[in-house]
Each structure stands twice: as C-alpha cells, then as structure tokens.
Design a protein around this motif. Sequence first.
Motif, PDB file in Angstrom:
ATOM      1  N   ALA A   5      43.845  55.980  50.251  1.00 29.75           N
ATOM      2  CA  ALA A   5      42.874  55.355  49.352  1.00 29.75           C
ATOM      3  C   ALA A   5      43.508  55.094  47.985  1.00 29.75           C
ATOM      4  O   ALA A   5      43.315  54.027  47.394  1.00 29.75           O
ATOM      5  CB  ALA A   5      41.632  56.235  49.213  1.00 29.75           C
ATOM      6  N   PHE A   6      44.268  56.066  47.494  1.00 33.12           N
ATOM      7  CA  PHE A   6      44.949  55.886  46.210  1.00 33.12           C
ATOM      8  C   PHE A   6      45.943  54.734  46.281  1.00 33.12           C
ATOM      9  O   PHE A   6      45.985  53.881  45.389  1.00 33.12           O
ATOM     10  CB  PHE A   6      45.665  57.179  45.790  1.00 33.12           C
ATOM     11  N   GLU A   7      46.752  54.682  47.337  1.00 40.86           N
ATOM     12  CA  GLU A   7      47.738  53.601  47.492  1.00 40.86           C
ATOM     13  C   GLU A   7      47.050  52.241  47.593  1.00 40.86           C
ATOM     14  O   GLU A   7      47.547  51.250  47.035  1.00 40.86           O
ATOM     15  CB  GLU A   7      48.627  53.856  48.729  1.00 40.86           C
ATOM     16  N   SER A   8      45.928  52.181  48.274  1.00 40.87           N
ATOM     17  CA  SER A   8      45.174  50.932  48.389  1.00 40.87           C
ATOM     18  C   SER A   8      44.667  50.478  47.023  1.00 40.87           C
ATOM     19  O   SER A   8      44.775  49.291  46.667  1.00 40.87           O
ATOM     20  CB  SER A   8      44.003  51.131  49.353  1.00 40.87           C
ATOM     21  N   LEU A   9      44.132  51.436  46.261  1.00 41.62           N
ATOM     22  CA  LEU A   9      43.640  51.130  44.915  1.00 41.62           C
ATOM     23  C   LEU A   9      44.784  50.665  44.019  1.00 41.62           C
ATOM     24  O   LEU A   9      44.661  49.669  43.296  1.00 41.62           O
ATOM     25  CB  LEU A   9      42.964  52.376  44.325  1.00 41.62           C
ATOM     26  N   ARG A  10      45.909  51.356  44.083  1.00 36.92           N
ATOM     27  CA  ARG A  10      47.066  50.992  43.255  1.00 36.92           C
ATOM     28  C   ARG A  10      47.615  49.618  43.645  1.00 36.92           C
ATOM     29  O   ARG A  10      47.943  48.804  42.771  1.00 36.92           O
ATOM     30  CB  ARG A  10      48.153  52.059  43.377  1.00 36.92           C
ATOM     31  N   ALA A  11      47.678  49.332  44.938  1.00 36.99           N
ATOM     32  CA  ALA A  11      48.183  48.026  45.388  1.00 36.99           C
ATOM     33  C   ALA A  11      47.266  46.904  44.904  1.00 36.99           C
ATOM     34  O   ALA A  11      47.737  45.848  44.462  1.00 36.99           O
ATOM     35  CB  ALA A  11      48.296  48.002  46.916  1.00 36.99           C
ATOM     36  N   ARG A  12      45.967  47.139  44.946  1.00 34.98           N
ATOM     37  CA  ARG A  12      45.009  46.117  44.493  1.00 34.98           C
ATOM     38  C   ARG A  12      45.142  45.888  42.978  1.00 34.98           C
ATOM     39  O   ARG A  12      45.094  44.747  42.513  1.00 34.98           O
ATOM     40  CB  ARG A  12      43.587  46.570  44.846  1.00 34.98           C
ATOM     41  N   ALA A  13      45.313  46.965  42.224  1.00 34.03           N
ATOM     42  CA  ALA A  13      45.493  46.839  40.777  1.00 34.03           C
ATOM     43  C   ALA A  13      46.759  46.041  40.467  1.00 34.03           C
ATOM     44  O   ALA A  13      46.758  45.180  39.585  1.00 34.03           O
ATOM     45  CB  ALA A  13      45.557  48.223  40.128  1.00 34.03           C
ATOM     46  N   ARG A  14      47.833  46.322  41.174  1.00 32.56           N
ATOM     47  CA  ARG A  14      49.091  45.575  40.954  1.00 32.56           C
ATOM     48  C   ARG A  14      48.918  44.107  41.307  1.00 32.56           C
ATOM     49  O   ARG A  14      49.394  43.236  40.586  1.00 32.56           O
ATOM     50  CB  ARG A  14      50.217  46.187  41.785  1.00 32.56           C
ATOM     51  N   ALA A  15      48.257  43.846  42.416  1.00 30.57           N
ATOM     52  CA  ALA A  15      48.059  42.452  42.844  1.00 30.57           C
ATOM     53  C   ALA A  15      47.243  41.674  41.805  1.00 30.57           C
ATOM     54  O   ALA A  15      47.479  40.490  41.584  1.00 30.57           O
ATOM     55  CB  ALA A  15      47.357  42.411  44.201  1.00 30.57           C
ATOM     56  N   GLN A  16      46.309  42.355  41.161  1.00 29.26           N
ATOM     57  CA  GLN A  16      45.478  41.710  40.144  1.00 29.26           C
ATOM     58  C   GLN A  16      46.086  41.826  38.746  1.00 29.26           C
ATOM     59  O   GLN A  16      45.511  41.331  37.784  1.00 29.26           O
ATOM     60  CB  GLN A  16      44.077  42.338  40.135  1.00 29.26           C
ATOM     61  N   GLN A  17      47.231  42.490  38.656  1.00 28.82           N
ATOM     62  CA  GLN A  17      47.896  42.739  37.369  1.00 28.82           C
ATOM     63  C   GLN A  17      46.941  43.382  36.370  1.00 28.82           C
ATOM     64  O   GLN A  17      46.807  42.937  35.235  1.00 28.82           O
ATOM     65  CB  GLN A  17      48.507  41.454  36.805  1.00 28.82           C
ATOM     66  N   ARG A  18      46.290  44.449  36.827  1.00 32.48           N
ATOM     67  CA  ARG A  18      45.331  45.183  36.012  1.00 32.48           C
ATOM     68  C   ARG A  18      45.722  46.646  35.973  1.00 32.48           C
ATOM     69  O   ARG A  18      46.408  47.138  36.866  1.00 32.48           O
ATOM     70  CB  ARG A  18      43.922  45.085  36.610  1.00 32.48           C
ATOM     71  N   ARG A  19      45.236  47.319  34.969  1.00 32.68           N
ATOM     72  CA  ARG A  19      45.428  48.769  34.915  1.00 32.68           C
ATOM     73  C   ARG A  19      44.569  49.418  35.984  1.00 32.68           C
ATOM     74  O   ARG A  19      43.424  49.018  36.209  1.00 32.68           O
ATOM     75  CB  ARG A  19      45.053  49.309  33.537  1.00 32.68           C
ATOM     76  N   LEU A  20      45.125  50.426  36.625  1.00 30.71           N
ATOM     77  CA  LEU A  20      44.436  51.139  37.686  1.00 30.71           C
ATOM     78  C   LEU A  20      43.079  51.672  37.222  1.00 30.71           C
ATOM     79  O   LEU A  20      42.074  51.545  37.930  1.00 30.71           O
ATOM     80  CB  LEU A  20      45.325  52.307  38.166  1.00 30.71           C
ATOM     81  N   GLU A  21      43.043  52.234  35.998  1.00 30.83           N
ATOM     82  CA  GLU A  21      41.806  52.812  35.483  1.00 30.83           C
ATOM     83  C   GLU A  21      40.707  51.767  35.319  1.00 30.83           C
ATOM     84  O   GLU A  21      39.539  52.044  35.554  1.00 30.83           O
ATOM     85  CB  GLU A  21      42.050  53.501  34.124  1.00 30.83           C
ATOM     86  N   LEU A  22      41.096  50.553  34.913  1.00 34.54           N
ATOM     87  CA  LEU A  22      40.097  49.489  34.726  1.00 34.54           C
ATOM     88  C   LEU A  22      39.536  49.010  36.064  1.00 34.54           C
ATOM     89  O   LEU A  22      38.333  48.763  36.185  1.00 34.54           O
ATOM     90  CB  LEU A  22      40.694  48.330  33.934  1.00 34.54           C
ATOM     91  N   LEU A  23      40.403  48.887  37.069  1.00 32.05           N
ATOM     92  CA  LEU A  23      39.929  48.505  38.399  1.00 32.05           C
ATOM     93  C   LEU A  23      39.011  49.588  38.951  1.00 32.05           C
ATOM     94  O   LEU A  23      37.938  49.290  39.496  1.00 32.05           O
ATOM     95  CB  LEU A  23      41.108  48.272  39.345  1.00 32.05           C
TER      96      LEU A  23
END
Length: 192
Positions: A159-177
């Motif tokens: 779940a963490f890796e999925s969240l981190r990958a999505r944040a990177r794809a959107q070029q957003r900070r993980l905390e904001l996503l």
Amino acid sequence: MPHHVLLVDDDRLILGTLGNGLRQAGYAVAEAASGETALAQHQIPDLAILDIRMPGISGIELARRLRDTHRVPTLFLSAYSDKKMVEEAIDEGGLGYVVKPVDVSQLVPAIEAALARARDLQALGKAKDRLEEALKGGRDTTTAIGILMERRGLRRQEAFESLRARARAQQRRLELLARDIVHAVETLNAMG
C-alpha cells in the motif's frame, strides 16, 4: 540595522534619560509615557521595555496586548521587586525584569539577552509548527495507507509503495496526496 525598542514609562525623566542613552547605544527608540500612547505607535518594535505600574493601562496589560496582537517580546522595568510582581511579569511572558533605578550600561545587557531569548523562542515556535505539520502529514499518510490496504486488499508495504508511486507519477508530495485521499474518503463517508 538597529533594533527597534519601545520604551514605556510614566516617569518622563526616566523615559527621556533611558531613551537618549539607548539611542546613543545604537538602538532605534520610540518613547511613550503611557500604555495608551504605546498602543498608538505604528511601528512594531523588536522589544518593548515596560514599566509595570502606570496609570491607565498597566505594563502587564500592555505586554499582554502587544504579545497578542504583534508577538512583541517584553522586558519589564519596575521600582518594585516583590516576588508576586516578578511572578506576574514572568507569567505574562516577560523575558527579563530590571529593578529601577537603572542606567543604560545596566539595561543594554538585559536588552541583548531579551532579544536573544526572543529569537530563540521564535525559532522554537517555528520548529514546533513544522513538527505539528509533519505529524499531521504522517497521520494522513498512515491513514491513506490503511485505506489502500482495506480497499485493495494490500499489505502495508504494498500500500505504501502504491501510494508513493502515485505521488511520483503526479509529481506531488506524498503527504499531500495522502491528505487528499483521506479527505475524499471522509467526504464519501459523510455522504452516507
């Protein structure tokens, strides 16, 4: 740039003598003979030096108002050194307490110590705000991970890796996503 000091004392002789001496010591000084006059000042000082006992608005009340409206640090002057008055000054955030009579050579070290302490307190306040924001971001991230685990049947690391990958794809900070995910789920839950 000289530090701007607000000097407030109802004794005009003390006010004039200390004001002139502090200017000669390199400070920019605004003088006020009452709390009311001090509140009418337009420039926000780096430090307020206040007599405690004055007619009208007392130094304690003035310190409270200056702190609440502009976060002005305070150094107190008083002809009285009784324990109760010192405690009251400290309770109102006083960074120092100088007993009159006082001359400029005695006051300058107290001013410099109060200014240094005010800088330290300001830095601590900023650090506290950053830590609170980081903790909130951490809670949102943990909650978003839990949401992904529950909704997608993932283990925690997945779940963490999925969240981190999505944040990177959107070029957003993980905390904001994570915050957006938590907010979206809260909104959906509120709708029933």
